[in-house]
Design a protein around this motif. Structure first.
Motif, PDB file in Angstrom:
ATOM      1  N   TYR A 114      -8.051   1.253  -3.084  1.00 14.07           N
ATOM      2  CA  TYR A 114      -7.826   2.339  -2.292  1.00 14.07           C
ATOM      3  C   TYR A 114      -7.992   1.725  -0.650  1.00 14.07           C
ATOM      4  CZ  TYR A 114      -6.769   5.324  -5.979  1.00 14.07           C
ATOM      5  OH  TYR A 114      -6.093   5.900  -7.143  1.00 14.07           O
ATOM      6  N   ARG A 115      -7.580   2.365   0.169  1.00 16.31           N
ATOM      7  CA  ARG A 115      -7.856   2.373   1.756  1.00 16.31           C
ATOM      8  C   ARG A 115      -7.563   3.546   2.372  1.00 16.31           C
ATOM      9  NH1 ARG A 115      -4.068  -2.175   4.620  1.00 16.31           N
ATOM     10  NH2 ARG A 115      -2.476  -0.817   4.984  1.00 16.31           N
ATOM     11  N   VAL A 116      -8.474   3.714   3.471  1.00 13.61           N
ATOM     12  CA  VAL A 116      -8.095   5.050   4.269  1.00 13.61           C
ATOM     13  C   VAL A 116      -7.478   4.602   5.507  1.00 13.61           C
ATOM     14  CG1 VAL A 116      -9.259   7.206   5.411  1.00 13.61           C
ATOM     15  CG2 VAL A 116      -9.792   6.532   3.090  1.00 13.61           C
TER      16      VAL A 116
ATOM     17  N   TRP B 148     -13.223  13.214   6.486  1.00 12.03           N
ATOM     18  CA  TRP B 148     -12.305  13.683   5.343  1.00 12.03           C
ATOM     19  C   TRP B 148     -12.756  13.427   4.039  1.00 12.03           C
ATOM     20  CZ3 TRP B 148      -7.649  10.535   3.305  1.00 12.03           C
ATOM     21  CH2 TRP B 148      -6.863  11.620   2.462  1.00 12.03           C
ATOM     22  N   HIS B 149     -12.474  14.474   2.922  1.00 11.31           N
ATOM     23  CA  HIS B 149     -13.115  14.400   1.765  1.00 11.31           C
ATOM     24  C   HIS B 149     -11.970  14.261   0.593  1.00 11.31           C
ATOM     25  CE1 HIS B 149     -16.181  16.392   4.407  1.00 11.31           C
ATOM     26  NE2 HIS B 149     -16.718  15.417   3.808  1.00 11.31           N
ATOM     27  N   PRO B 150     -11.259  12.977   0.457  1.00  9.72           N
ATOM     28  CA  PRO B 150     -10.269  13.003  -0.380  1.00  9.72           C
ATOM     29  C   PRO B 150     -10.907  12.926  -1.916  1.00  9.72           C
ATOM     30  CG  PRO B 150     -10.613  10.735   0.484  1.00  9.72           C
ATOM     31  CD  PRO B 150     -11.466  11.734   1.381  1.00  9.72           C
TER      32      PRO B 150
ATOM     33  N   TRP C 157       0.843  -1.066  -0.067  1.00  9.26           N
ATOM     34  CA  TRP C 157       0.079  -0.021   0.008  1.00  9.26           C
ATOM     35  C   TRP C 157       1.003   1.071   0.047  1.00  9.26           C
ATOM     36  CZ3 TRP C 157      -5.141  -0.118  -0.709  1.00  9.26           C
ATOM     37  CH2 TRP C 157      -5.674  -1.589  -0.439  1.00  9.26           C
ATOM     38  N   ASP C 158       0.767   1.947  -1.008  1.00 11.91           N
ATOM     39  CA  ASP C 158       1.563   3.338  -1.236  1.00 11.91           C
ATOM     40  C   ASP C 158       0.744   4.729  -0.901  1.00 11.91           C
ATOM     41  OD1 ASP C 158       3.749   1.673  -2.221  1.00 11.91           O
ATOM     42  OD2 ASP C 158       3.202   1.944  -3.918  1.00 11.91           O
ATOM     43  N   ALA C 159       1.322   5.449  -0.062  1.00 15.73           N
ATOM     44  CA  ALA C 159       0.650   6.594   0.269  1.00 15.73           C
ATOM     45  C   ALA C 159       0.012   7.333  -1.013  1.00 15.73           C
ATOM     46  CB  ALA C 159       1.550   7.610   1.039  1.00 15.73           C
ATOM     47  N   TYR C 160      -0.878   7.954  -1.253  1.00 18.55           N
ATOM     48  CA  TYR C 160      -1.612   8.642  -2.256  1.00 18.55           C
ATOM     49  C   TYR C 160      -1.933  10.075  -1.930  1.00 18.55           C
ATOM     50  CZ  TYR C 160      -3.960   9.442  -6.887  1.00 18.55           C
ATOM     51  OH  TYR C 160      -4.648   9.978  -7.823  1.00 18.55           O
ATOM     52  N   LEU C 161      -2.525  10.118  -0.698  1.00 17.25           N
ATOM     53  CA  LEU C 161      -3.025  11.536  -0.380  1.00 17.25           C
ATOM     54  C   LEU C 161      -3.073  11.466   1.160  1.00 17.25           C
ATOM     55  CD1 LEU C 161      -6.216  12.443  -2.201  1.00 17.25           C
ATOM     56  CD2 LEU C 161      -4.267  13.362  -2.656  1.00 17.25           C
ATOM     57  N   VAL C 162      -2.392  12.659   1.814  1.00 13.44           N
ATOM     58  CA  VAL C 162      -2.403  12.831   3.190  1.00 13.44           C
ATOM     59  C   VAL C 162      -2.717  14.146   3.703  1.00 13.44           C
ATOM     60  CG1 VAL C 162      -0.281  11.212   3.716  1.00 13.44           C
ATOM     61  CG2 VAL C 162      -0.085  13.606   3.146  1.00 13.44           C
TER      62      VAL C 162
END
Length: 171
Positions: A150-152, A139-141, A120-125
């Motif tokens: 994806y996962r949060v 949170w609204h990605p 799992w690679d970080a996409y948004l933070v």
């Protein structure tokens, strides 16, 4: 010597005068044709366009149903479909502050599954915080044209990381 220079000067002046007269004639002809064309142009006939509309009943609610927030569990739902391949999601959970007399800091991370490395690679933070004993946080990605799994993840200071179920984004 003076006659020879005068003859060259007279010949050059005569050529210049002829070129000047030709330029004036060309400019006059161009202006005359432009004025003639403008004077003879007739207005284009008008075309009537009739617009119509019809009422379409709403078959789905305009808002989305948010899942109730629970501590230790992240619920993820798609908010609304936007134009093209743009999708906005809402991740919600209940954060309980381990030290209510202090500010608690937390961080959201949207991770994308990378099949080449099986990680799992970080996409948004995103980072935030609040003061108090507990709070429902959201949170609204926003994802634009990047299908995949994806996962949060939510990391709260003084607590273990909470991960959502994986969800698939398609275009």
């Amino acid at each position: 010597m003076a006659t020879r220079s005068t003859a060259v000067l007279a010949t050059g002046s005569a050529s210049t005068a002829k070129l000047f007269a030709a330029a004036l004639a060309f400019t006059g002809a161009y202006v005359g044709l432009s004025a003639y064309d403008t004077a003879n142009s007739a207005p284009q006939p008008t075309q009537t366009v009739t617009l119509s509309a019809r009422a379409v009943p709403i078959t789905a609610p305009a808002s989305y149903e948010a899942a109730p927030a629970a501590a230790g569990r992240i619920s993820v739902s798609q908010r609304q479909a936007e134009a093209g391949c743009v999708k906005t999601y809402e991740a919600r959970t209940l954060v309980v502050n381990p030290a209510p007399d202090r500010t608690v800091l937390y961080g959201w991370k949207l991770s994308r599954w990378h099949p080449g490395t099986n990680t799992w690679d970080a996409y948004l933070v995103d980072y935030s915080g609040f003061a108090g004993s507990q709070e429902t946080v959201a949170w609204h990605p926003r994802l634009t044209g990047n299908p995949g799994w994806y996962r949060v993840e939510l990391t709260v200071d003084g607590a273990k990381t909470v991960k959502s179920r994986r969800f698939q984004v398609s275009c």
